[in-house]
Write an enzyme that holds these catalytic residues in place. Structure first.
Site, PDB file in Angstrom:
ATOM      1  N   GLY B  69      98.798  90.393 -79.107  1.00 20.66           N
ATOM      2  CA  GLY B  69      97.346  90.421 -79.068  1.00 20.66           C
ATOM      3  C   GLY B  69      96.820  91.738 -79.630  1.00 20.66           C
ATOM      4  O   GLY B  69      95.823  91.778 -80.355  1.00 20.66           O
ATOM      5  N   THR B  70      97.512  92.819 -79.296  1.00 22.96           N
ATOM      6  CA  THR B  70      97.122  94.131 -79.808  1.00 22.96           C
ATOM      7  C   THR B  70      97.142  94.141 -81.331  1.00 22.96           C
ATOM      8  O   THR B  70      96.200  94.595 -81.985  1.00 22.96           O
ATOM      9  CB  THR B  70      98.081  95.208 -79.251  1.00 22.96           C
ATOM     10  OG1 THR B  70      97.836  95.328 -77.842  1.00 22.96           O
ATOM     11  CG2 THR B  70      97.891  96.545 -79.920  1.00 22.96           C
ATOM     12  N   GLN B 177      92.090  87.591 -72.170  1.00 21.61           N
ATOM     13  CA  GLN B 177      92.115  87.303 -70.724  1.00 21.61           C
ATOM     14  C   GLN B 177      91.628  85.910 -70.373  1.00 21.61           C
ATOM     15  O   GLN B 177      91.843  85.442 -69.262  1.00 21.61           O
ATOM     16  CB  GLN B 177      91.274  88.346 -69.971  1.00 21.61           C
ATOM     17  CG  GLN B 177      91.920  89.725 -69.914  1.00 21.61           C
ATOM     18  CD  GLN B 177      93.258  89.740 -69.174  1.00 21.61           C
ATOM     19  OE1 GLN B 177      93.545  88.879 -68.354  1.00 21.61           O
ATOM     20  NE2 GLN B 177      94.093  90.726 -69.493  1.00 21.61           N
ATOM     21  N   SER B 194      96.583  86.542 -76.893  1.00 22.11           N
ATOM     22  CA  SER B 194      97.926  87.065 -76.632  1.00 22.11           C
ATOM     23  C   SER B 194      98.663  86.086 -75.742  1.00 22.11           C
ATOM     24  O   SER B 194      98.241  85.808 -74.616  1.00 22.11           O
ATOM     25  CB  SER B 194      97.776  88.415 -75.927  1.00 22.11           C
ATOM     26  OG  SER B 194      99.021  88.871 -75.488  1.00 22.11           O
ATOM     27  N   ALA B 195      99.796  85.559 -76.234  1.00 24.63           N
ATOM     28  CA  ALA B 195     100.469  84.467 -75.527  1.00 24.63           C
ATOM     29  C   ALA B 195     100.988  84.866 -74.152  1.00 24.63           C
ATOM     30  O   ALA B 195     100.920  84.073 -73.208  1.00 24.63           O
ATOM     31  CB  ALA B 195     101.622  83.932 -76.389  1.00 24.63           C
ATOM     32  N   HIS B 196     101.489  86.092 -73.999  1.00 24.99           N
ATOM     33  CA  HIS B 196     102.111  86.419 -72.708  1.00 24.99           C
ATOM     34  C   HIS B 196     101.072  86.552 -71.598  1.00 24.99           C
ATOM     35  O   HIS B 196     101.427  86.640 -70.437  1.00 24.99           O
ATOM     36  CB  HIS B 196     102.992  87.678 -72.810  1.00 24.99           C
ATOM     37  CG  HIS B 196     102.224  88.963 -72.845  1.00 24.99           C
ATOM     38  ND1 HIS B 196     102.108  89.797 -71.768  1.00 24.99           N
ATOM     39  CD2 HIS B 196     101.504  89.534 -73.837  1.00 24.99           C
ATOM     40  CE1 HIS B 196     101.376  90.848 -72.096  1.00 24.99           C
ATOM     41  NE2 HIS B 196     101.004  90.716 -73.348  1.00 24.99           N
ATOM     42  N   CYS B 320      95.255 108.528 -61.001  1.00 17.08           N
ATOM     43  CA  CYS B 320      96.622 108.959 -60.689  1.00 17.08           C
ATOM     44  C   CYS B 320      97.650 107.941 -61.156  1.00 17.08           C
ATOM     45  O   CYS B 320      98.834 108.209 -61.147  1.00 17.08           O
ATOM     46  CB  CYS B 320      96.776 109.210 -59.200  1.00 17.08           C
ATOM     47  SG  CYS B 320      96.201 107.850 -58.194  1.00 17.08           S
TER      48      CYS B 320
END
Lengths: 461, 461
Positions: B69-70, B177, B194-196, B320
């Site tokens: 996807g990126t 998403q 994005s498939a995952h 953090c």
């Protein structure tokens, strides 16, 4: 069914399949996360990187996984050119690199960089001296494949790396075709590879950048893979790639010797069995599993189709098998015949009887294709003009122009010339190659209306 | 073991696994080759493209498969900015886009382009009017996610697409998403996924470019995937991605309603069970499976660690838990509390009892973390200066500055002020957020030696 095109893509190795399946259960999570699923994914990724680095002969932190060999090459060239832009904008490639390298070079040229293309000998090999001469004070990067993907010739990487090192220029080695067989020797600086070429899964490449190479990642920032390969990591694929590289290497010594015998057999037998064939590539310094030959008067696409019908899957660098109707740049750079070109690359485990059956089938297949082609070309359009026989092959595709030339060459006296008019790009390569094979004199070419005139002078027999 | 971080990566869907395994036998060959293995690979690839296009709602020839996807986002933005460079070099993004969009924007800015960042409301939603106001005559591209990855808020894509269409500007929708839940509505021009994220394999993304969008592929030339996604195609991954998208969509209606009930339950119960919690994101226009809350006086990293020990895998936008020690840009843009931040995103099939167990475990886990943190912060370094109580929290990390502020606020009279000195980036977000939650007046900040002074005025209770 004999698949003889391992150099395009090797069938998935059983170890790759096993490792892929085994890691599907844990390899889907984000390795950057600190919870247990993320930690497990990270362990898999780290272990795969260590295994791959050991096989390549580098440190794990020098190796990142990319999504293909092509992507690794694009990334390596862009990153090194940017990292060393202060040195200059000169890039060196050999004339027989993979298209991923040449297309990167083309982009660099379009962006104002300069590119030197080092020519090769007729065997497909670069001369280390010629390569060294291309090095300049403003050379940012030099590229050389470990072995050629179309003809199998191994390149003198160690010698070229030595020359590059002396000049302070990093050498990128595209090792896509050779990684199955062993480490790349010599003092290279960057290295790329592609898992599906060694029997790993598709979707995984690798990029090694030695410590000390000035390298600046290009494109939008991304934290993964040391900032060198953006996108979510394909961990099952990566695990399968590393596992299969180790497995293939374990088989390499025996398989390499066995396949070399088989390819030696093909190299020796084809010219005996099939008339008018040129076996190309270095006969000794070559990949064990790959060989290439070209058949005069044969249309590569028809030959591939007929071999496919006989159960053999091979590829070709002939113009008629490329989408652009131009012959392979590798054959062109070597100056060898491209018509009727066949590349045979044997996967691991290829049975000897498959090779025997190929040697049985090939002669009659070539003969049938030649016979089929002989008919339409049986009446060349011939005129006489200024003491020269003119063959008008305009509008006719490879191998027709060469077939028509062969038909009329004995119609002119020794010392007489034939002008072949052709608008087929393959003729530029194949008419001189035919002259070399048939001991005729190739005089040269000149532009003519609608194409190019190639002049051939008949020699004494 | 409850994995509650589907928004990072979803466990592999059984259909994806099945399709992957089934296509390993045929998906390894080069789909550009004409022999039987190549033709079979091509058939698999074509069928996957058709299935994915149908699920997305586009033509098959508008969709290409990328390696993540990126990568799809990087490619889409670079290609559209280049294709429309004559229009101008203005890019619009929302302030809460995924980092792949924001990093592309950053690169564009570094290369001399201009970028407008459209702010969001406290719910994380952009206002269509505010978005429309950012459109300019030189706008080359506008980007808006379908739904936010950290808080689940759905964006008004159809309204923004309408405004973009009126202005003649293409809209790129990052749908990573939301694709599991349905098609993206409205007249968008480009879309990425994005498939995952939907239970498909890692290593596969998708990029849709509608016909008519001016688009110029960047990077070295490569023939595959319409010239938009270089590198050898990962066909088994692509087949698995397409098959699982269809499978997930078939479950979407029932699972969406069921998971929405579960996330509604968490949204309602957490503030009842845990004191000093802010549930963030739009309560109604949101993804069914995702919710986010922040816990005052809690260190996000410790909370995640404790939840992991209890068997819950969640993620956090707290400073953090990030490598840069800055809070999530999404929470920052929304102006909500980032300390003790927890994102819960339920995978398909999450059992209700896992959610109940989470609601059982969370209150005592938060209480334990708070107790642990209370001790080191029990003696704030306090001085009085110009009628103001000064808390020196320099060198102390989130959530200590807020804890110390909370401890001393009743030490000043109504109308009196507390100055908190802090060099922790999270304080800039969390002190105002604390004021909003505790009904205190946030006055502002000013630079001070070694950090920043945040001024808070005590209000009447």
């Amino acid at each position: 069914m004999s698949y003889f095109d391992a150099a395009s893509s090797a069938p998935l190795h059983p170890v790759a399949r096993q490792a892929l399946q085994a890691s599907l259960d844990e390899g889907w999570a984000d390795p950057a996360r600190l919870y247990r699923e993320g930690r497990r994914a990270r362990l898999l990724l780290d272990a795969a990187r260590e295994a791959a680095a050991e096989a390549i002969g580098c440190r794990p932190d020098e190796l990142v996984f990319t999504t293909s060999g092509t992507r690794a090459v694009h990334t390596a060239i862009a990153g090194t050119l940017a990292g060393r832009h202060r040195v200059g904008r000169h890039l060196i490639v050999s004339a027989v690199e993979h298209s991923s390298v040449l297309h990167s070079a083309e982009m660099h040229r379009n962006q104002g960089g300069t590119v030197s293309e080092v020519p090769v000998l007729r065997t497909g090999m670069v001369s280390p001296d010629a390569y060294a001469e291309a090095l300049r004070p403003d050379t940012a990067l030099a590229c050389l494949q470990s072995a050629n993907h179309e003809v199998g010739t191994e390149q003198p990487v160690a010698a070229v790396a030595e020359a590059c090192r002396a000049a302070g220029v990093p050498l990128l080695v595209d090792a896509a075709q050779s990684l199955a067989w062993g480490q790349v020797e010599g003092g290279w600086s960057l290295l790329t590879g592609s898992a599906h070429k060694w029997g790993g899964p598709s979707g995984v490449g690798l990029l090694v950048v030695r410590k000390g190479v000035r390298y600046a990642p290009q494109g939008p920032a991304d934290e993964r893979e040391s900032g060198r390969a953006p996108g979510f990591e394909n961990i099952p694929g990566i695990v399968a790639a590393a596992a299969s590289l180790r497995a293939v290497r374990a088989e390499a010594a025996t398989e390499s010797a066995r396949l070399r015998e088989l390819t030696d057999r093909i190299r020796a037998r084809v010219p005996e069995l099939v008339p008018d064939v040129e076996v190309v590539g270095d006969p000794v310094r070559r990949l064990p599993h790959l060989l290439t030959f070209s058949c005069l008067y044969v249309d590569g696409e028809t030959l591939l189709h007929e071999l496919d019908r006989e159960g053999f899957s091979v590829s070709s660098g002939s113009s008629c098998t490329s989408s652009t109707l131009t012959p392979s740049h590798v054959l062109k750079a070597m100056g060898v015949l491209s018509e009727g070109n066949v590349r045979v690359s044997l996967p691991l485990g290829t049975p000897a009887q498959d090779v025997d059956r190929f040697l049985d089938v090939l002669p009659r297949t070539v003969a049938a294709v030649r016979e089929k082609l002989g008919a339409p070309a049986s009446a060349p359009v011939v005129t006489v003009q200024d003491d020269s026989l003119v063959v008008n092959a305009l509008g006719k595709r490879c191998p027709i122009p060469v077939i028509e030339l062969a038909k009329v060459i004995t119609d002119v006296p020794v010392g007489g010339t034939v002008r072949v008019l052709s608008d087929d790009e393959a003729a530029r390569l194949d008419i001189p190659a035919w002259c070399e094979m048939r001991n005729q004199e190739y005089v040269g070419e000149e532009p003519t209306e609608g194409g190019t005139a190639y002049m051939v002078r008949r020699k004494a027999p």
